[in-house]
Design an enzyme around this catalytic site. Structure first.
Site, PDB file in Angstrom:
ATOM      1  N   LYS A  38      -7.561  35.056  -6.024  1.00 54.44           N
ATOM      2  CA  LYS A  38      -6.724  35.615  -4.965  1.00 54.44           C
ATOM      3  C   LYS A  38      -5.381  34.893  -4.872  1.00 54.44           C
ATOM      4  O   LYS A  38      -5.213  33.782  -5.385  1.00 54.44           O
ATOM      5  CB  LYS A  38      -7.467  35.558  -3.622  1.00 54.44           C
ATOM      6  CG  LYS A  38      -7.826  34.160  -3.146  1.00 54.44           C
ATOM      7  CD  LYS A  38      -8.663  34.225  -1.873  1.00 54.44           C
ATOM      8  CE  LYS A  38      -9.026  32.832  -1.393  1.00 54.44           C
ATOM      9  NZ  LYS A  38      -9.820  32.871  -0.147  1.00 54.44           N
ATOM     10  N   ARG A 136     -15.433  33.921  10.674  1.00 58.05           N
ATOM     11  CA  ARG A 136     -14.232  34.584  10.174  1.00 58.05           C
ATOM     12  C   ARG A 136     -14.575  36.039   9.844  1.00 58.05           C
ATOM     13  O   ARG A 136     -14.138  36.947  10.530  1.00 58.05           O
ATOM     14  CB  ARG A 136     -13.704  33.818   8.957  1.00 58.05           C
ATOM     15  CG  ARG A 136     -12.340  34.249   8.478  1.00 58.05           C
ATOM     16  CD  ARG A 136     -11.804  33.313   7.413  1.00 58.05           C
ATOM     17  NE  ARG A 136     -12.609  33.315   6.201  1.00 58.05           N
ATOM     18  CZ  ARG A 136     -12.300  32.602   5.112  1.00 58.05           C
ATOM     19  NH1 ARG A 136     -11.219  31.816   5.113  1.00 58.05           N
ATOM     20  NH2 ARG A 136     -13.067  32.637   4.036  1.00 58.05           N
ATOM     21  N   TYR A 264      22.855  21.585   6.551  1.00 60.98           N
ATOM     22  CA  TYR A 264      23.000  22.318   7.801  1.00 60.98           C
ATOM     23  C   TYR A 264      22.711  21.435   9.015  1.00 60.98           C
ATOM     24  O   TYR A 264      21.830  20.567   8.986  1.00 60.98           O
ATOM     25  CB  TYR A 264      22.044  23.514   7.828  1.00 60.98           C
ATOM     26  CG  TYR A 264      22.476  24.673   6.956  1.00 60.98           C
ATOM     27  CD1 TYR A 264      23.721  25.278   7.126  1.00 60.98           C
ATOM     28  CD2 TYR A 264      21.630  25.177   5.974  1.00 60.98           C
ATOM     29  CE1 TYR A 264      24.110  26.351   6.337  1.00 60.98           C
ATOM     30  CE2 TYR A 264      22.007  26.250   5.184  1.00 60.98           C
ATOM     31  CZ  TYR A 264      23.253  26.834   5.366  1.00 60.98           C
ATOM     32  OH  TYR A 264      23.630  27.894   4.583  1.00 60.98           O
ATOM     33  N   MET A 313      17.755  27.672   2.309  1.00 63.58           N
ATOM     34  CA  MET A 313      17.006  28.795   1.751  1.00 63.58           C
ATOM     35  C   MET A 313      16.838  28.651   0.242  1.00 63.58           C
ATOM     36  O   MET A 313      15.768  28.904  -0.305  1.00 63.58           O
ATOM     37  CB  MET A 313      17.694  30.118   2.064  1.00 63.58           C
ATOM     38  CG  MET A 313      16.933  31.330   1.532  1.00 63.58           C
ATOM     39  SD  MET A 313      17.731  32.898   1.895  1.00 63.58           S
ATOM     40  CE  MET A 313      17.496  32.994   3.676  1.00 63.58           C
TER      41      MET A 313
END
EC number: 5.1.1.1
Length: 369
Positions: A38, A136, A264, A313
């Site tokens: 997965k 779950r 930033y 980013m």
């Protein structure tokens, strides 16, 4: 191993084979082995990994969703594929690609029976998922009578396995809880077998279960993270090999004067002269902002270099003061040093999240294939 010229996730198939044989060696010869594919095979390349595992002789595969299983079928996977979280919307497609669903609730059972009848199926293989404590997905033990009554009235599907999932098999402090889960699963599997009149095969153990509770291996085990090089324990990690190594390069080096800032929000302010290097990856590639602010290190020419300022980013900046390096030099983000587990721990998370979060825009390369 080649030197990186861009941000690259290097996939080592020799390491994958080593990990498989290590885990396989913990099992009885006749115990089946399921490889979990997965999330792009834990962030790597599901199709290529699965083809390698099929060649190595694994018995089963598992994916989370039908789409992932269909991709494996199209890539040439012929072994059985268990879909762990199938959604009713995809049942017809699932059947058309010979995928095997986990049936985990009354609603899902009835919906899959309806679809199997519509498509004129006979003895279509399904797996019953029971909740033994993870809370779950899964039937409750009290659902057994309902399940068996429904199954006795039809011949569209056939239960080929019963399974559950351990909640804390890696945690020695939770041994009593794990043993209670095993005991509960024993009771459920026996009851199902008696009421059905035949014995579906059983599977419970994940990677840490294989390592810590091999006595409960039943008929099959399931391994995900262990195949990719992590065993949820430092001593086990030493015996496994990381399959995925994230590499990048230095794009630019800056000399930063006292009082200057980096990135930033001027998040990093220098107190003295520093050298920083900018790398071409960022939170869009899976290296989130939580790794910034000096929490996490990468390796430059064998030396630790900490991430400074906020992760951008598409870029991160690292402190390379005192490290002999130049623009174009390779940087190891994670792999051998630091490992994905070490890297992830600096942000209070785990290797699973880090590995599966590496963006698909990151180039994949393959060695030992």
């Amino acid at each position: 191993m080649g030197k990186a010229t861009e941000t690259t996730l290097e996939i080592d198939f020799g390491a994958l084979e080593h990990n498989y044989h290590f885990l396989r060696g913990k099992l009885k010869p006749d115990t089946k082995f399921l490889a979990v594919m997965k999330a792009f095979a834990y962030g790597s390349d599901a199709e290529r990994i699965a083809l390698k595992m099929q060649a190595l002789g694994v018995d089963y595969f598992a994916v989370a969703y039908s789409k992932e299983g269909i991709a494996l079928r199209k890539a040439g996977i012929q072994k059985p594929i268990l879909v762990l979280h199938p959604l009713p919307l995809h049942f017809e497609e699932l059947i058309s690609h010979c995928l095997e669903p986990s049936i985990y609730s009354r609603k899902v059972l009835l919906q899959f029976l309806k679809t199997a009848k519509k498509l004129a199926q006979t003895n279509y293989p399904v797996h019953l998922k029971f909740n033994t404590g993870l809370n779950r997905l899964g039937f409750a033990e009290k659902d057994i009578d309902f399940i068996t009554e429904e199954l006795k009235q039809q011949d569209e599907i056939k239960v080929i396995s019963n399974f559950s999932h351990l909640a804390a098999s890696e945690d020695a402090n939770e041994k009593d809880f794990t043993l209670r889960q095993i005991k509960r699963f024993d009771r459920i599997a026996e009851t199902i077998a008696l009421q059905l009149g035949y014995r579906p095969f059983r599977h419970l153990l994940n990677t840490s279960g294989i390592l810590n509770y091999a006595e409960a291996q039943y008929d099959m085990v399931r391994s995900g993270i262990g195949l990719y090089g992590y065993g949820n324990h430092p001593e086990i990690d030493k015996r496994l090999k990381p399959v995925a190594i994230l590499k990048t390069v230095i794009s630019q080096i800056h000399e930063i004067a006292p009082g200057d800032t980096v990135g930033y929000n001027r998040a990093f302010i220098t107190k003295d002269y520093r050298m920083t290097a900018t790398l071409p990856l960022g939170h869009a590639d899976g290296i989130g902002r939580q790794y910034g602010q000096g929490n996490t290190f990468v390796t430059v020419n064998g030396e630790m270099a900490f991430i400074v300022g906020n992760v951008c980013m598409d870029m991160i900046m690292i402190d390379v003061t005192g490290i002999a390096c130049k623009e174009g030099d390779e940087v190891i983000v994670f792999g051998h040093h630091p490992s994905a587990e070490t890297f992830a721990a600096t942000a209070n998370t785990i290797s699973y999240e880090l590995l599966t979060g590496i963006s698909q825009r990151v180039n994949r390369t393959f060695i030992g294939y």
